[in-house]
Design a protein around this motif. Sequence first.
Motif, PDB file in Angstrom:
ATOM      1  N   VAL A 182      -5.973  -0.500 -15.321  1.00  0.00           N
ATOM      2  CA  VAL A 182      -6.201   0.632 -14.791  1.00  0.00           C
ATOM      3  C   VAL A 182      -5.807   0.706 -13.531  1.00  0.00           C
ATOM      4  CG1 VAL A 182      -8.190   1.197 -16.119  1.00  0.00           C
ATOM      5  CG2 VAL A 182      -8.553   0.306 -14.056  1.00  0.00           C
ATOM      6  N   THR A 183      -5.328   1.937 -12.959  1.00  0.00           N
ATOM      7  CA  THR A 183      -4.813   2.050 -11.504  1.00  0.00           C
ATOM      8  C   THR A 183      -5.545   3.401 -10.856  1.00  0.00           C
ATOM      9  OG1 THR A 183      -2.898   3.204 -12.203  1.00  0.00           O
ATOM     10  CG2 THR A 183      -2.864   0.813 -12.044  1.00  0.00           C
ATOM     11  N   GLY A 184      -5.560   3.159  -9.540  1.00  0.00           N
ATOM     12  CA  GLY A 184      -6.037   4.320  -8.841  1.00  0.00           C
ATOM     13  C   GLY A 184      -5.395   4.497  -7.537  1.00  0.00           C
ATOM     14  N   ARG A 185      -5.828   5.280  -6.668  1.00  0.00           N
ATOM     15  CA  ARG A 185      -5.524   5.588  -5.342  1.00  0.00           C
ATOM     16  C   ARG A 185      -6.313   6.086  -4.428  1.00  0.00           C
ATOM     17  NH1 ARG A 185       0.620   8.039  -4.440  1.00  0.00           N
ATOM     18  NH2 ARG A 185       0.832   5.800  -4.981  1.00  0.00           N
ATOM     19  N   ILE A 186      -6.388   5.788  -3.048  1.00  0.00           N
ATOM     20  CA  ILE A 186      -7.000   6.353  -2.233  1.00  0.00           C
ATOM     21  C   ILE A 186      -6.419   6.682  -0.971  1.00  0.00           C
ATOM     22  CG2 ILE A 186      -8.813   5.749  -0.237  1.00  0.00           C
ATOM     23  CD1 ILE A 186     -10.138   3.723  -2.328  1.00  0.00           C
ATOM     24  N   ALA A 187      -6.271   7.834  -0.814  1.00  0.00           N
ATOM     25  CA  ALA A 187      -5.515   8.452   0.297  1.00  0.00           C
ATOM     26  C   ALA A 187      -6.358   8.092   1.773  1.00  0.00           C
ATOM     27  CB  ALA A 187      -5.322  10.011   0.345  1.00  0.00           C
ATOM     28  N   ARG A 216     -16.676 -10.395  -5.533  1.00  0.00           N
ATOM     29  CA  ARG A 216     -15.946 -11.355  -4.360  1.00  0.00           C
ATOM     30  C   ARG A 216     -14.736 -10.418  -3.924  1.00  0.00           C
ATOM     31  NH1 ARG A 216     -15.250 -16.190  -1.924  1.00  0.00           N
ATOM     32  NH2 ARG A 216     -12.912 -16.359  -1.331  1.00  0.00           N
ATOM     33  N   ILE A 217     -14.751 -10.151  -2.574  1.00  0.00           N
ATOM     34  CA  ILE A 217     -13.593  -9.570  -2.172  1.00  0.00           C
ATOM     35  C   ILE A 217     -12.726 -10.542  -1.260  1.00  0.00           C
ATOM     36  CG2 ILE A 217     -12.638  -7.763  -0.916  1.00  0.00           C
ATOM     37  CD1 ILE A 217     -13.714  -6.970  -3.734  1.00  0.00           C
ATOM     38  N   ASP A 218     -11.578 -10.657  -1.360  1.00  0.00           N
ATOM     39  CA  ASP A 218     -10.724 -11.495  -0.220  1.00  0.00           C
ATOM     40  C   ASP A 218      -9.915 -10.601   0.631  1.00  0.00           C
ATOM     41  OD1 ASP A 218     -11.756 -14.066  -0.826  1.00  0.00           O
ATOM     42  OD2 ASP A 218     -10.420 -14.137  -2.527  1.00  0.00           O
ATOM     43  N   TYR A 219     -10.344 -10.416   1.797  1.00  0.00           N
ATOM     44  CA  TYR A 219      -9.486  -9.622   2.634  1.00  0.00           C
ATOM     45  C   TYR A 219      -8.137 -10.421   3.366  1.00  0.00           C
ATOM     46  CZ  TYR A 219     -13.741  -6.692   2.503  1.00  0.00           C
ATOM     47  OH  TYR A 219     -14.863  -5.964   2.091  1.00  0.00           O
ATOM     48  N   LEU A 220      -7.081  -9.876   2.899  1.00  0.00           N
ATOM     49  CA  LEU A 220      -5.677 -10.721   3.215  1.00  0.00           C
ATOM     50  C   LEU A 220      -5.053 -10.260   4.338  1.00  0.00           C
ATOM     51  CD1 LEU A 220      -4.764 -11.200  -0.539  1.00  0.00           C
ATOM     52  CD2 LEU A 220      -6.352 -12.853   0.923  1.00  0.00           C
ATOM     53  N   ARG A 221      -5.157  -8.872   4.250  1.00  0.00           N
ATOM     54  CA  ARG A 221      -4.210  -8.138   5.375  1.00  0.00           C
ATOM     55  C   ARG A 221      -5.112  -6.900   5.935  1.00  0.00           C
ATOM     56  NH1 ARG A 221      -0.329  -9.693   1.871  1.00  0.00           N
ATOM     57  NH2 ARG A 221       1.460 -11.048   2.672  1.00  0.00           N
ATOM     58  N   PRO A 222      -4.767  -6.118   7.034  1.00  0.00           N
ATOM     59  CA  PRO A 222      -5.605  -5.134   7.494  1.00  0.00           C
ATOM     60  C   PRO A 222      -4.802  -3.976   6.650  1.00  0.00           C
ATOM     61  CG  PRO A 222      -4.005  -5.813   9.201  1.00  0.00           C
ATOM     62  CD  PRO A 222      -3.895  -6.808   8.022  1.00  0.00           C
ATOM     63  N   GLY A 223      -5.952  -3.055   6.204  1.00  0.00           N
ATOM     64  CA  GLY A 223      -5.656  -1.639   5.588  1.00  0.00           C
ATOM     65  C   GLY A 223      -5.227  -0.961   6.474  1.00  0.00           C
ATOM     66  N   ILE A 224      -4.073  -0.635   6.568  1.00  0.00           N
ATOM     67  CA  ILE A 224      -3.369   0.344   7.270  1.00  0.00           C
ATOM     68  C   ILE A 224      -2.381   1.073   6.549  1.00  0.00           C
ATOM     69  CG2 ILE A 224      -1.934   0.735   9.487  1.00  0.00           C
ATOM     70  CD1 ILE A 224      -3.264  -1.568  10.714  1.00  0.00           C
ATOM     71  N   GLY A 225      -2.298   2.282   6.629  1.00  0.00           N
ATOM     72  CA  GLY A 225      -1.218   2.970   5.673  1.00  0.00           C
ATOM     73  C   GLY A 225      -1.659   4.533   5.303  1.00  0.00           C
ATOM     74  N   GLU A 226      -0.827   5.270   4.756  1.00  0.00           N
ATOM     75  CA  GLU A 226      -1.435   6.539   4.249  1.00  0.00           C
ATOM     76  C   GLU A 226      -1.887   6.649   3.006  1.00  0.00           C
ATOM     77  OE1 GLU A 226       2.390   9.080   2.546  1.00  0.00           O
ATOM     78  OE2 GLU A 226       3.212   7.788   4.062  1.00  0.00           O
ATOM     79  N   GLY A 241      -1.137  -1.884  -0.337  1.00  0.00           N
ATOM     80  CA  GLY A 241      -0.622  -0.926   0.629  1.00  0.00           C
ATOM     81  C   GLY A 241       0.501   0.073   0.020  1.00  0.00           C
ATOM     82  N   ALA A 242       0.804   1.219   0.660  1.00  0.00           N
ATOM     83  CA  ALA A 242       1.681   2.217   0.010  1.00  0.00           C
ATOM     84  C   ALA A 242       3.038   1.451   0.051  1.00  0.00           C
ATOM     85  CB  ALA A 242       2.159   3.412   1.056  1.00  0.00           C
ATOM     86  N   ASP A 243       3.354   0.261   0.798  1.00  0.00           N
ATOM     87  CA  ASP A 243       4.741  -0.545   0.580  1.00  0.00           C
ATOM     88  C   ASP A 243       4.361  -1.588  -0.593  1.00  0.00           C
ATOM     89  OD1 ASP A 243       2.789  -2.320   1.635  1.00  0.00           O
ATOM     90  OD2 ASP A 243       3.971  -2.831   3.406  1.00  0.00           O
ATOM     91  N   GLY A 244       3.332  -1.554  -1.192  1.00  0.00           N
ATOM     92  CA  GLY A 244       3.274  -2.643  -2.394  1.00  0.00           C
ATOM     93  C   GLY A 244       2.786  -3.947  -1.918  1.00  0.00           C
ATOM     94  N   LYS A 245       2.611  -4.101  -0.700  1.00  0.00           N
ATOM     95  CA  LYS A 245       1.805  -5.318  -0.373  1.00  0.00           C
ATOM     96  C   LYS A 245       0.435  -5.525  -0.543  1.00  0.00           C
ATOM     97  CE  LYS A 245       4.711  -6.762   3.722  1.00  0.00           C
ATOM     98  NZ  LYS A 245       4.942  -6.833   5.108  1.00  0.00           N
ATOM     99  N   LEU A 246       0.189  -6.820  -0.982  1.00  0.00           N
ATOM    100  CA  LEU A 246      -1.259  -6.832  -1.316  1.00  0.00           C
ATOM    101  C   LEU A 246      -2.147  -7.268  -0.233  1.00  0.00           C
ATOM    102  CD1 LEU A 246      -3.282  -7.890  -3.415  1.00  0.00           C
ATOM    103  CD2 LEU A 246      -2.630 -10.120  -3.446  1.00  0.00           C
TER     104      LEU A 246
END
Length: 161
Positions: free
Chosen positions: A46-51, A111-121, A145-150
């Motif tokens: 399943v996939t979803g999106r958050i703006a 369990r959540i692993d935060y790998l990079r900051p959540g910045i984007g549209e 992210g919007a660029d596809g990076k995990l």
Amino acid sequence: MTRHPPAEPVEFEEEFVAGLKEIFEQKIVFNQVLGLKITSLRPEVVTGRIAMKPDLVGHFSFNRLHGGVISAGLDAMGGLAVMAAIGARHMDEVPAQRLQRFGKLGTIDLRIDYLRPGIGEYFDLHAEVLRLGSRVASTRMEFRGADGKLLSAGAGAYIIS
């Protein structure tokens, strides 16, 4: 060794998809707060999106998404993946009957692993069920992210009975 032909892919009926979207996007009000929308609903993923919006900022200097949004979004998507897997397991039932099966679903481990900051549209979320047992389901989730990076990865366990 006996080989079995691959199973026919399951296609959900419009009634089931619409019902699951209503539960997920309307009846779970917190998902509305997050702005979480289903973009694809298949039995295997399943996939979803958050703006991004000002209400979701966790660090004002960098306009960075709050970690709780990431965690809650991945948890919700893990639960949705379990709902889809349960729906696919019971295709012999009518859609309305399958939609009643989610009353006991709940998170028991996350369990959540935060790998990079959540910045984007906007951010794309993916979830799949690794194992669907009779009482517990295990999932894997991704937050991109919007660029596809995990940006973050998650794993969850959900009680289903």
